[in-house]
Design a protein around this motif. Structure first.
Motif, PDB file in Angstrom:
ATOM      1  N   PRO A   1       0.835  -1.221   0.000  1.00 28.02           N
ATOM      2  CA  PRO A   1       0.000   0.000   0.000  1.00 28.02           C
ATOM      3  C   PRO A   1       0.865   1.265   0.000  1.00 28.02           C
ATOM      4  O   PRO A   1       1.918   1.320   0.643  1.00 28.02           O
ATOM      5  N   GLN A   2       0.371   2.252  -0.725  1.00 29.56           N
ATOM      6  CA  GLN A   2       1.134   3.497  -0.911  1.00 29.56           C
ATOM      7  C   GLN A   2       0.610   4.670  -0.076  1.00 29.56           C
ATOM      8  O   GLN A   2       1.026   5.815  -0.258  1.00 29.56           O
ATOM      9  N   HIS A   3      -0.302   4.375   0.847  1.00 27.48           N
ATOM     10  CA  HIS A   3      -0.965   5.437   1.603  1.00 27.48           C
ATOM     11  C   HIS A   3       0.022   6.426   2.222  1.00 27.48           C
ATOM     12  O   HIS A   3      -0.075   7.650   2.028  1.00 27.48           O
ATOM     13  N   ASP A   4       0.977   5.927   2.978  1.00 25.93           N
ATOM     14  CA  ASP A   4       1.882   6.822   3.707  1.00 25.93           C
ATOM     15  C   ASP A   4       2.727   7.669   2.769  1.00 25.93           C
ATOM     16  O   ASP A   4       2.936   8.869   3.008  1.00 25.93           O
ATOM     17  N   ASN A   5       3.211   7.056   1.685  1.00 24.67           N
ATOM     18  CA  ASN A   5       4.043   7.826   0.753  1.00 24.67           C
ATOM     19  C   ASN A   5       3.226   8.888   0.026  1.00 24.67           C
ATOM     20  O   ASN A   5       3.692  10.011  -0.200  1.00 24.67           O
ATOM     21  N   ILE A   6       1.980   8.539  -0.363  1.00 27.71           N
ATOM     22  CA  ILE A   6       1.121   9.513  -1.044  1.00 27.71           C
ATOM     23  C   ILE A   6       0.875  10.716  -0.144  1.00 27.71           C
ATOM     24  O   ILE A   6       1.018  11.875  -0.554  1.00 27.71           O
ATOM     25  N   VAL A   7       0.508  10.438   1.116  1.00 26.91           N
ATOM     26  CA  VAL A   7       0.233  11.536   2.050  1.00 26.91           C
ATOM     27  C   VAL A   7       1.490  12.371   2.271  1.00 26.91           C
ATOM     28  O   VAL A   7       1.446  13.611   2.273  1.00 26.91           O
ATOM     29  N   ARG A   8       2.622  11.715   2.437  1.00 23.46           N
ATOM     30  CA  ARG A   8       3.871  12.430   2.691  1.00 23.46           C
ATOM     31  C   ARG A   8       4.228  13.343   1.522  1.00 23.46           C
ATOM     32  O   ARG A   8       4.611  14.498   1.710  1.00 23.46           O
ATOM     33  N   GLN A   9       4.093  12.861   0.305  1.00 19.03           N
ATOM     34  CA  GLN A   9       4.474  13.659  -0.871  1.00 19.03           C
ATOM     35  C   GLN A   9       3.501  14.807  -1.131  1.00 19.03           C
ATOM     36  O   GLN A   9       3.915  15.915  -1.476  1.00 19.03           O
ATOM     37  N   LEU A  10       2.226  14.550  -0.940  1.00 17.36           N
ATOM     38  CA  LEU A  10       1.228  15.592  -1.229  1.00 17.36           C
ATOM     39  C   LEU A  10       1.241  16.714  -0.193  1.00 17.36           C
ATOM     40  O   LEU A  10       0.836  17.838  -0.488  1.00 17.36           O
ATOM     41  N   THR A  11       1.690  16.432   1.018  1.00 20.09           N
ATOM     42  CA  THR A  11       1.645  17.444   2.081  1.00 20.09           C
ATOM     43  C   THR A  11       2.968  18.187   2.257  1.00 20.09           C
ATOM     44  O   THR A  11       3.126  18.953   3.202  1.00 20.09           O
ATOM     45  N   LYS A  12       3.923  17.973   1.335  1.00 15.71           N
ATOM     46  CA  LYS A  12       5.182  18.713   1.393  1.00 15.71           C
ATOM     47  C   LYS A  12       4.966  20.124   0.820  1.00 15.71           C
ATOM     48  O   LYS A  12       5.349  20.432  -0.303  1.00 15.71           O
ATOM     49  N   LEU A  13       4.334  20.971   1.623  1.00 20.77           N
ATOM     50  CA  LEU A  13       3.954  22.297   1.126  1.00 20.77           C
ATOM     51  C   LEU A  13       4.992  23.376   1.425  1.00 20.77           C
ATOM     52  O   LEU A  13       4.867  24.515   0.960  1.00 20.77           O
ATOM     53  N   GLY A  14       6.010  23.030   2.210  1.00 17.85           N
ATOM     54  CA  GLY A  14       7.181  23.886   2.393  1.00 17.85           C
ATOM     55  C   GLY A  14       6.871  25.345   2.658  1.00 17.85           C
ATOM     56  O   GLY A  14       6.109  25.680   3.569  1.00 17.85           O
ATOM     57  N   ASN A  15       7.429  26.232   1.838  1.00 16.82           N
ATOM     58  CA  ASN A  15       7.297  27.673   2.030  1.00 16.82           C
ATOM     59  C   ASN A  15       6.083  28.276   1.338  1.00 16.82           C
ATOM     60  O   ASN A  15       5.991  29.497   1.201  1.00 16.82           O
ATOM     61  N   THR A  16       5.172  27.445   0.885  1.00 18.83           N
ATOM     62  CA  THR A  16       3.951  27.974   0.281  1.00 18.83           C
ATOM     63  C   THR A  16       3.064  28.569   1.367  1.00 18.83           C
ATOM     64  O   THR A  16       3.354  28.482   2.561  1.00 18.83           O
ATOM     65  N   ALA A  17       1.961  29.179   0.957  1.00 17.61           N
ATOM     66  CA  ALA A  17       1.037  29.781   1.916  1.00 17.61           C
ATOM     67  C   ALA A  17       0.085  28.761   2.523  1.00 17.61           C
ATOM     68  O   ALA A  17      -0.773  29.135   3.334  1.00 17.61           O
TER      69      ALA A  17
END
Length: 668
Positions: free
Chosen positions: A476-492
């Motif tokens: 299952p890719q759940h954790d990796n998907i969530v981790r990659q999509l929530t890398k919002l860094g310096n965005t607003a």
């Protein structure tokens, strides 16, 4: 649903960004010229940068061009307006009616025009007249009560009303104060106020009797309406303005945070009635405290009716917060009775008599010349000093201050610990989004919804998709998907939830693909927020100048003094003159500044009468002698006069019918 806007001052780009980070819904800032604070100008480039940053959060930027304009400056001012339009400003604050009539023709309808408080708007008639000229918002006079604001809103329910809620107060109605120009050749209407109202005066009667000696009788406390915000919202005001375009970044951080948090509390109590004008939530790493910020003591002014304790006659300077009373004094130190803690470098002050201070100075200098003694009613002065070392509640000043006595109240006007706390990162503002990730027939789709401050979704959304083969994952890719999509860094943005649908977590999706989807979604959300229409109550239809007509309110909208002293219209250029002629004003008079560009050289007995100030603050009332409201019977003979040390005098006219005080030069 009513929209609430917290409007913060910006001395410069840094202060503007700090205000946004700490919760402001809008920023007002001065351009390079023609603002009501001459020393708070900013380049078009910096204002453009502020717009870019502000618009990430749906925050609007209002530029102040709220001085009167001279003929030779007119084209330069219009060129500046065009430049500011090109960098993305959202509104202009204007005072000059000639300038307004031209700006209205050159700016798009998406940019709002606000009638500055210098337009002297006290009544619904004036607000209506200004609205008919094309103003989208009226910044009301600071002197109005809740009932008066409510009446304006009742009469004009579709007009945006902005009120000041915090900061320094002008004693005269803004826009019709000429004391600085009269005395010093420095125009308040040109952004060069000399703060005549902060000077010390003798108050004398017609027999020459001194009633008050060297007191700051026109110096008001600072306004604070933090406890009255809900009442102001109920009155119909929609924008709440913090004064302070000359204040530093710590003032901005502290005051904006305090008011933003209070507004959020009120909105949480009434989520179906009220909403914030901008986007995002703020996480604070400090507790705001208005007592620790520059203030002369606080007043609610006239919001709840006339109050006696609105002025600061002993000092025009900042007292700060009360920290205790002086207990025991030694040769090089003293201790403080109270619960406050102190730090090395704290700035403290106390109120003492000038006579005691000079007496102590003479003793130090070995002189006891009786000819230098002050009168018995020696004025109160503010004494300040810095703490060199603090050991608990025992303080060791760098130099022991003269006049310090046991029992005296002690105030702190610079708090080193608090300033140090504010010097770092004190707030982070992020826009919460909910992401939904699911399958399509030949790929994947990522959708983002913004979450409002009250937790509601779908206030704005965007989606992006990509064609990519569905490949079964080995795990299952759940954790990796969530981790990659929530890398919002310096965005607003910050992701408050990720929802995976259609079994998408069973598919293998390279991290690079997920990153591409995330970046594409953020780009689309940024664009949608940039395009998001400014939330307004109503946008008035601006009149076509070709259809200009005379309005019956041109005289009725203003106090009667405008007819007696027509320079109160502040007509400083030919365009303004023609504007008022079209409004039915025959033979408009020139502005006071045009008539007296260098001020007035005062010669006793040769001074023409003039209305220099019109104030709701009344010295007679504040001293307890208002017979209309049950005060003591005056023992003096009127008229009364304010006298400066150089013997220039100003006559006080008490207009009890309209419950205000007018200030004129002494013409006798």
């Amino acid at each position: 649903m009513r929209t609430i806007e917290l409007l913060a001052p910006a001395k410069n780009l840094e202060c503007g960004i700090a205000a946004i980070d700490h919760g402001a819904d809008a920023i007002y800032i001065g351009a390079s010229r023609f603002g009501a604070r001459q020393s708070a100008g900013n380049s078009v480039e910096d204002i453009g940068k502020l717009c870019e940053y502000a618009h990430r959060y749906g925050v609007t930027v209002h530029v102040t061009i709220n001085t009167i304009i001279y003929d030779e400056e007119f084209e330069e001012t219009l060129a500046l307006v065009r430049e500011l339009v090109n960098v993305g400003v959202d509104a202009f604050l204007l005072q000059d009616m000639g300038l307004m009539s031209k700006v209205r023709e050159i700016v798009p309808d998406t940019i709002a025009l606000h009638a500055s408080t210098q337009c002297d708007t006290r009544t619904w008639e004036k607000a209506q007249w200004l609205s008919e000229q094309g103003f989208d918002r009226i910044v009301l006079a600071r002197e109005l009560s809740v009932e008066e604001i409510s009446e304006i809103h009742r009469r004009l329910p579709n007009l945006e009303l902005e009120t000041f809620v915090h900061g320094a107060l002008c004693v005269s109605y803004s826009g019709i104060c000429y004391a600085s120009q009269y005395c010093f050749g420095r125009s308040a209407n040109r952004g060069a106020c000399s703060q005549f109202c902060r000077l010390a005066f003798d108050l004398k009667d017609s027999d020459g009797k001194t009633i008050e000696h060297q007191r700051h009788l026109l110096s008001l406390k600072d306004m604070s309406q933090i406890d009255n915000l809900e009442a102001l919202m109920r009155s119909g005001a929609c924008a709440f303005k913090i004064e302070g375009r000359l204040k530093d970044i710590n003032y901005v951080k502290n005051v904006v945070s305090a008011y933003s948090q209070r507004i959020d509390e009120i909105i949480r109590q009434h989520p179906r009635e009220l909403r914030r004008a901008s986007l995002g939530r703020v996480a604070y790493s400090f507790t705001p405290n208005l007592k620790k910020t520059f203030n002369r003591g606080y007043t609610s002014y006239f919001l709840n009716g006339r109050q006696a304790d609105i002025f600061s006659p002993d000092t025009p300077k900042a007292l700060g917060e009360f920290v205790g009373t002086v207990k025991e004094i030694r040769r090089d130190s003293f201790n403080v009775a109270g619960t406050s803690s102190f730090a090395n470098g704290d700035g403290l002050c106390f109120l003492g008599s000038e006579q005691e201070d000079k007496k102590a100075s003479r003793q130090v200098n070995g002189s006891n010349n009786s000819s230098t003694r002050q009168p018995v009613n020696s004025p109160i002065v503010l004494h300040g000093f810095r703490v060199n070392r603090a050991v608990g509640n025992r303080l060791y000043p760098y130099k022991m201050p003269h006049g310090l006595k046991p029992g005296m109240a002690l105030y702190r006007n610079q708090d080193q610990a608090f300033d140090k706390e504010l010097s770092g990162t004190t707030a982070i503002r992020k826009i919460p989004i909910v992401m939904t990730f699911r399958l399509t027939d030949n790929g994947f789709i990522l959708k983002g919804k913004l979450v409002s401050s009250d937790g509601m979704e779908d206030i704005l959304s965007a989606e992006t998709l990509i064609s990519f083969d569905h490949q079964q994952a080995q795990k299952p890719q759940h954790d990796n998907i969530v981790r990659q999509l929530t890398k919002l860094g310096n965005t607003a943005y910050e992701c408050s939830d990720v929802r995976l649908e259609d079994g998408v977590e069973q598919c293998f999706i390279p991290s690079s693909v997920l990153a591409d989807l995330r970046r594409a979604l953020i780009t689309k959300l940024d664009k949608k927020i940039q395009e998001r229409k400014r939330i307004t109550i109503h946008r008035t239809t601006r009149l076509d100048r070709d259809k200009a007509q005379s309005y019956k309110f041109v005289r009725e909208a203003n106090p009667s003094q405008y007819q007696a002293y027509p320079y109160l219209y502040n007509i400083s250029n030919d365009v303004a003159r023609k504007f008022y002629e079209q409004q039915g004003l025959t033979k408009p008079d020139e502005a006071f500044e045009n008539q007296h560009p260098q001020g007035v050289q005062v010669k006793r007995g040769q001074v023409e009468d003039a209305l220099l100030m019109q104030c709701r603050h009344c010295i007679r009332y504040s001293l307890g002698y208002c017979v209309k409201r049950g005060g003591k019977k005056p023992t003096w003979r009127e008229p009364l006069f304010l006298e400066l040390p150089d013997k220039r005098r100003f006559r006080l006219e008490f207009d009890c019918k309209d419950c205000q005080m007018n200030i004129h030069p002494d013409v006798e």
